[in-house]
Design a protein around this motif. Structure first.
Motif, PDB file in Angstrom:
ATOM      1  N   ILE A   1       8.335  25.126   2.123  1.00 24.91           N
ATOM      2  CA  ILE A   1       8.363  25.577   1.042  1.00 24.91           C
ATOM      3  C   ILE A   1       9.002  24.792  -0.038  1.00 24.91           C
ATOM      4  O   ILE A   1       8.997  24.814  -1.264  1.00 24.91           O
ATOM      5  N   MET A   2       9.399  23.641   0.348  1.00 26.15           N
ATOM      6  CA  MET A   2      10.164  22.602  -0.373  1.00 26.15           C
ATOM      7  C   MET A   2       9.124  21.747  -1.007  1.00 26.15           C
ATOM      8  O   MET A   2       8.435  20.732  -0.370  1.00 26.15           O
ATOM      9  N   ASN A   3       8.444  21.636  -2.306  1.00 24.19           N
ATOM     10  CA  ASN A   3       8.016  20.881  -2.876  1.00 24.19           C
ATOM     11  C   ASN A   3       6.560  20.668  -2.423  1.00 24.19           C
ATOM     12  O   ASN A   3       6.181  19.463  -1.967  1.00 24.19           O
ATOM     13  N   PRO A   4       5.874  21.550  -1.752  1.00 22.38           N
ATOM     14  CA  PRO A   4       4.551  21.461  -1.173  1.00 22.38           C
ATOM     15  C   PRO A   4       3.511  20.603  -2.072  1.00 22.38           C
ATOM     16  O   PRO A   4       3.445  20.858  -3.168  1.00 22.38           O
ATOM     17  N   GLY A   5       2.882  19.732  -1.215  1.00 20.45           N
ATOM     18  CA  GLY A   5       1.713  19.013  -1.917  1.00 20.45           C
ATOM     19  C   GLY A   5       2.317  17.695  -2.597  1.00 20.45           C
ATOM     20  O   GLY A   5       1.476  17.001  -3.060  1.00 20.45           O
ATOM     21  N   LYS A   6       3.535  17.453  -2.226  1.00 22.59           N
ATOM     22  CA  LYS A   6       4.058  16.080  -2.475  1.00 22.59           C
ATOM     23  C   LYS A   6       4.555  15.320  -1.398  1.00 22.59           C
ATOM     24  O   LYS A   6       4.798  15.750  -0.209  1.00 22.59           O
ATOM     25  N   VAL A   7       4.335  14.080  -1.423  1.00 26.99           N
ATOM     26  CA  VAL A   7       4.594  12.708  -0.451  1.00 26.99           C
ATOM     27  C   VAL A   7       3.512  13.165   0.713  1.00 26.99           C
ATOM     28  O   VAL A   7       2.930  11.997   1.034  1.00 26.99           O
ATOM     29  N   LEU A   8       3.478  14.233   1.268  1.00 20.99           N
ATOM     30  CA  LEU A   8       2.679  14.493   2.378  1.00 20.99           C
ATOM     31  C   LEU A   8       1.549  15.426   2.104  1.00 20.99           C
ATOM     32  O   LEU A   8       1.850  16.299   1.380  1.00 20.99           O
TER      33      LEU A   8
ATOM     34  N   VAL B   1      -8.501  -2.489  -4.895  1.00 17.56           N
ATOM     35  CA  VAL B   1      -8.308  -4.101  -4.860  1.00 17.56           C
ATOM     36  C   VAL B   1      -6.742  -4.328  -4.819  1.00 17.56           C
ATOM     37  O   VAL B   1      -6.266  -5.344  -3.954  1.00 17.56           O
ATOM     38  N   VAL B   2      -6.150  -3.579  -5.938  1.00 14.87           N
ATOM     39  CA  VAL B   2      -4.664  -3.935  -6.007  1.00 14.87           C
ATOM     40  C   VAL B   2      -3.818  -3.644  -4.558  1.00 14.87           C
ATOM     41  O   VAL B   2      -2.781  -4.432  -4.195  1.00 14.87           O
ATOM     42  N   HIS B   3      -3.978  -2.397  -4.203  1.00 18.45           N
ATOM     43  CA  HIS B   3      -3.356  -2.083  -3.096  1.00 18.45           C
ATOM     44  C   HIS B   3      -3.823  -2.824  -1.831  1.00 18.45           C
ATOM     45  O   HIS B   3      -2.664  -2.791  -0.990  1.00 18.45           O
ATOM     46  N   ASP B   4      -4.996  -2.896  -1.694  1.00 17.94           N
ATOM     47  CA  ASP B   4      -5.410  -3.798  -0.311  1.00 17.94           C
ATOM     48  C   ASP B   4      -4.487  -5.275  -0.362  1.00 17.94           C
ATOM     49  O   ASP B   4      -4.064  -5.635   0.567  1.00 17.94           O
ATOM     50  N   GLY B   5      -4.468  -5.727  -1.565  1.00 17.09           N
ATOM     51  CA  GLY B   5      -3.664  -7.013  -1.673  1.00 17.09           C
ATOM     52  C   GLY B   5      -2.287  -6.967  -1.319  1.00 17.09           C
ATOM     53  O   GLY B   5      -1.766  -7.710  -0.854  1.00 17.09           O
ATOM     54  N   VAL B   6      -1.598  -5.793  -1.683  1.00 17.30           N
ATOM     55  CA  VAL B   6      -0.512  -5.609  -1.362  1.00 17.30           C
ATOM     56  C   VAL B   6      -0.195  -5.287   0.132  1.00 17.30           C
ATOM     57  O   VAL B   6       0.794  -5.889   0.566  1.00 17.30           O
ATOM     58  N   ALA B   7      -0.935  -4.596   0.615  1.00 15.46           N
ATOM     59  CA  ALA B   7      -0.952  -4.551   2.203  1.00 15.46           C
ATOM     60  C   ALA B   7      -1.180  -5.924   2.974  1.00 15.46           C
ATOM     61  O   ALA B   7      -0.365  -6.242   3.832  1.00 15.46           O
ATOM     62  N   ARG B   8      -2.125  -6.751   2.478  1.00 18.60           N
ATOM     63  CA  ARG B   8      -2.109  -8.376   3.175  1.00 18.60           C
ATOM     64  C   ARG B   8      -0.930  -9.112   2.960  1.00 18.60           C
ATOM     65  O   ARG B   8      -0.613  -9.941   3.759  1.00 18.60           O
ATOM     66  N   PHE B   9      -0.197  -8.742   1.906  1.00 16.28           N
ATOM     67  CA  PHE B   9       1.260  -9.428   1.610  1.00 16.28           C
ATOM     68  C   PHE B   9       2.597  -8.615   2.232  1.00 16.28           C
ATOM     69  O   PHE B   9       3.471  -8.934   1.921  1.00 16.28           O
ATOM     70  N   SER B  10       2.097  -7.583   3.211  1.00 16.42           N
ATOM     71  CA  SER B  10       3.257  -6.791   3.631  1.00 16.42           C
ATOM     72  C   SER B  10       4.191  -6.039   2.605  1.00 16.42           C
ATOM     73  O   SER B  10       5.341  -5.983   2.674  1.00 16.42           O
ATOM     74  N   GLY B  11       3.513  -5.512   1.615  1.00 13.96           N
ATOM     75  CA  GLY B  11       4.405  -4.947   0.582  1.00 13.96           C
ATOM     76  C   GLY B  11       4.183  -3.376   0.570  1.00 13.96           C
ATOM     77  O   GLY B  11       3.574  -2.721   1.559  1.00 13.96           O
ATOM     78  N   SER B  12       4.394  -2.740  -0.700  1.00 13.10           N
ATOM     79  CA  SER B  12       4.448  -1.354  -0.754  1.00 13.10           C
ATOM     80  C   SER B  12       3.645  -1.043  -1.905  1.00 13.10           C
ATOM     81  O   SER B  12       3.694  -1.789  -3.145  1.00 13.10           O
ATOM     82  N   ILE B  13       2.905  -0.014  -2.010  1.00 14.05           N
ATOM     83  CA  ILE B  13       2.175   0.432  -3.125  1.00 14.05           C
ATOM     84  C   ILE B  13       2.920   1.412  -3.886  1.00 14.05           C
ATOM     85  O   ILE B  13       2.526   1.991  -5.026  1.00 14.05           O
ATOM     86  N   SER B  14       4.358   1.584  -3.844  1.00 12.55           N
ATOM     87  CA  SER B  14       5.105   2.433  -4.534  1.00 12.55           C
ATOM     88  C   SER B  14       6.690   1.871  -4.559  1.00 12.55           C
ATOM     89  O   SER B  14       7.281   2.126  -3.474  1.00 12.55           O
TER      90      SER B  14
ATOM     91  N   ILE C   1      -1.388   6.784   0.574  1.00 11.82           N
ATOM     92  CA  ILE C   1      -0.475   6.196   1.433  1.00 11.82           C
ATOM     93  C   ILE C   1      -1.106   6.249   2.800  1.00 11.82           C
ATOM     94  O   ILE C   1      -0.576   5.623   3.595  1.00 11.82           O
ATOM     95  N   LEU C   2      -1.926   7.248   3.035  1.00 13.24           N
ATOM     96  CA  LEU C   2      -2.516   7.206   4.496  1.00 13.24           C
ATOM     97  C   LEU C   2      -3.214   6.272   4.886  1.00 13.24           C
ATOM     98  O   LEU C   2      -3.360   5.888   6.049  1.00 13.24           O
ATOM     99  N   ARG C   3      -3.650   5.386   3.797  1.00 16.25           N
ATOM    100  CA  ARG C   3      -4.607   4.031   4.198  1.00 16.25           C
ATOM    101  C   ARG C   3      -3.373   3.082   4.677  1.00 16.25           C
ATOM    102  O   ARG C   3      -3.902   2.075   5.359  1.00 16.25           O
ATOM    103  N   TYR C   4      -2.435   2.868   4.073  1.00 15.03           N
ATOM    104  CA  TYR C   4      -1.293   1.813   4.193  1.00 15.03           C
ATOM    105  C   TYR C   4      -0.257   2.150   5.187  1.00 15.03           C
ATOM    106  O   TYR C   4       0.292   1.022   5.657  1.00 15.03           O
ATOM    107  N   LYS C   5       0.232   3.236   5.525  1.00 16.85           N
ATOM    108  CA  LYS C   5       1.134   3.525   6.814  1.00 16.85           C
ATOM    109  C   LYS C   5       0.303   3.796   8.055  1.00 16.85           C
ATOM    110  O   LYS C   5      -0.683   4.351   7.798  1.00 16.85           O
ATOM    111  N   SER C   6       1.184   3.428   9.007  1.00 18.92           N
ATOM    112  CA  SER C   6       0.501   3.641  10.332  1.00 18.92           C
ATOM    113  C   SER C   6       0.688   5.172  10.508  1.00 18.92           C
ATOM    114  O   SER C   6       1.530   5.724  10.208  1.00 18.92           O
ATOM    115  N   PRO C   7      -0.261   5.334  11.529  1.00 16.33           N
ATOM    116  CA  PRO C   7      -0.224   6.834  12.022  1.00 16.33           C
ATOM    117  C   PRO C   7       1.247   7.403  12.590  1.00 16.33           C
ATOM    118  O   PRO C   7       1.425   8.416  12.613  1.00 16.33           O
TER     119      PRO C   7
END
Length: 469
Positions: free
Chosen positions: A461-468, A411-424, A437-443
């Motif tokens: 090898i650089m910080n795998p499993g983070k961000v992406l 609910v919180v993040h969908d609201g952010v997206a409606r207002f063209s905001g960022s979840i972080s 983030i996959l739900r809110y950034k474009s492909p």
């Protein structure tokens, strides 16, 4: 693995390599105790050359690296996984201030420099380094840059990204990029440093930085202002900026419920008003002018705000002690939340002009979906960043409520997206939000990010499993 440990010992010294699980445990857990890892080793290099040698070795052996600074992050971005095959590269030994140039208004520091120490080095030279946040006594500048930290002074000075002129970075193959340029104008191609700011160590390891300094303010003026709504707070922000210009340094919104938590869990706290109001703003001006002129500007602007019905009441600090007490109201909110119990936390941003509507709409949606929830809403109104946190209904089963965290956050993040905001807004993605983030950034955005990652870190090898993912 034994051979790898021996080679790491040879690079940084045996005393700077931790392999005992009990000794490594503090480096394998995030600040919120949400993620728990099991590193192969914790490696503490003492120089950029040592970092480069460690990375070159890891690249040759395809060993994953998790860079770590003060380990104060909130999204698990500096925590290893539980495979036992990753190393934590702890940068705290690299804590020197390499140079201060008060004429050029720059400071060059290593990644392990604690933020408060950096601030003090700038102050000793008669300058200000404006990045300021609750963890400044233990967080380190490398981590601040890697997460593009925000804090309480973004309104005037910008995020960490805006304070960087140059970087030194060890790339995933062990080469050192020396981009330590103290230039404000350099139009010779891609701005490479900005690739690494906010990348959370997934593209390379920041080992040093050239940062901007500013004239040190001679005076500060602080006030707590009572208002009837977030909409009035936005009107007050516009009014104060019109009256005082860029002297408006801080503008922090806090709901009545936030301050009720502070007064409950910090019993010595006293609010400066005889009654309770719906919303409050902690306002700070700073200037190189005299304290008298700054106080006069604040008093005049607040007087006009009261006449226009924007401010219902105001308490102006008349001493440093009073100013610190007002700031403590804001700074103690996170700890008061911890003492209150489990809550679902969000670090969001929307355009400043949309904040009041976002709060109204999202509060209503959450109450419809989860009756009785309590909103712990506070944050940096002046730059559009809210810590929009949700407490369970009074008397409710906290564990049962936390089990619904994903639905609440949707609910919180969908609201952010409606207002063209960022979840972080300022905490990064880490491993906490890498799937969300996959739900809110474009492909296309995700494709471009993955291409950059593949170009700079083809072995992953650089910080795998983070961000992406």
């Amino acid at each position: 693995m034994t051979q790898l440990i021996e080679q790491l010992n040879a690079i940084v010294g045996k005393a700077a390599v931790i392999t005992d699980p009990q000794d490594a445990a503090p480096y394998a857990t995030d600040w919120r105790k949400r993620y728990f890892g099991k590193p192969l080793a914790v490696v503490k290099p003492g120089s950029t050359a040592e970092v480069a040698a460690v990375v070159k070795l890891c690249a040759a052996t395809r060993t994953a690296i998790v860079p770590q600074g003060g380990n104060t992050g909130l999204c698990g971005g500096a925590t290893p996984d539980a495979s036992g095959g990753q190393i934590v590269l702890k940068l705290s030994r690299m804590n020197r201030v390499r140079a201060v140039d008060p004429v050029n208004n720059t400071i060059t520091v290593e990644a392990g420099c604690v933020l408060m120490n950096l601030q003090q080095a700038a102050a000793a030279a008669g300058r200000l380094f404006p990045l300021s946040l609750a963890a400044e006594g233990s967080c380190e500048i490398g981590g601040n840059l890697s997460t593009n930290a925000g804090g309480t002074a973004v309104l005037r000075y910008g995020n960490a990204r805006d304070l960087v002129l140059g970087l030194e970075v060890v790339l995933p193959d062990g080469r050192i990029w020396d981009g330590l340029r103290a230039l404000r104008k350099d139009n010779t191609g891609y701005d490479l440093k900005q690739l690494f700011v906010g990348a959370e160590g997934t593209l390379g390891i920041i080992t040093a930085a050239v940062l901007k300094l500013f004239p040190r303010p001679r005076a500060r003026a602080t006030a707590l202002v009572a208002l009837e709504s977030p909409a009035r707070a936005l009107e007050l922000l516009s009014h104060m900026q019109g009256a005082c210009g860029d002297r408006v340094t801080g503008f922090e919104l806090m709901s009545a419920f936030c301050l009720s938590l502070v007064t409950r869990h910090f019993p010595a706290t006293r609010l400066p008003f005889a009654r309770t109001y719906a919303q409050y703003v902690l306002l700070e001006l700073s200037d190189t002018a005299s304290a008298e002129s700054l106080d006069a500007a604040l008093q005049a602007a607040l007087g006009e705000a009261a006449e226009r019905g924007l401010a219902l009441d105001a308490a102006v600090a008349t001493s440093e002690t009073q100013a610190a007490a007002l700031w403590a109201l804001r700074e103690n909110i996170p700890e008061a939340q911890v003492r209150e119990g489990q809550q679902i936390k969000h670090d969001i941003s929307v355009p400043i002009s949309c904040i009041a509507e976002y709060i109204d709409v999202t509060d209503a949606e959450l109450q419809r979906a989860f009756p009785g929830v309590r909103m712990v809403t506070f944050g940096h109104l002046g730059d559009g960043n809210l810590h929009y946190n949700i407490a369970p209904p009074a008397g409710a089963d906290a564990d049962a409520f936390m089990a619904r965290a994903s639905a609440v956050s949707r609910v919180v993040h969908d609201g952010v997206a409606r207002f063209s905001g960022s979840i972080s807004a300022e905490h990064g993605l880490g491993q906490y939000k890498r799937g969300e983030i996959l739900r809110y950034k474009s492909p296309l955005e995700m494709e471009l990010m993955r291409r950059i990652k593949a170009a700079l870190d083809p072995q992953g090898i650089m910080n795998p499993g983070k961000v992406l993912q």
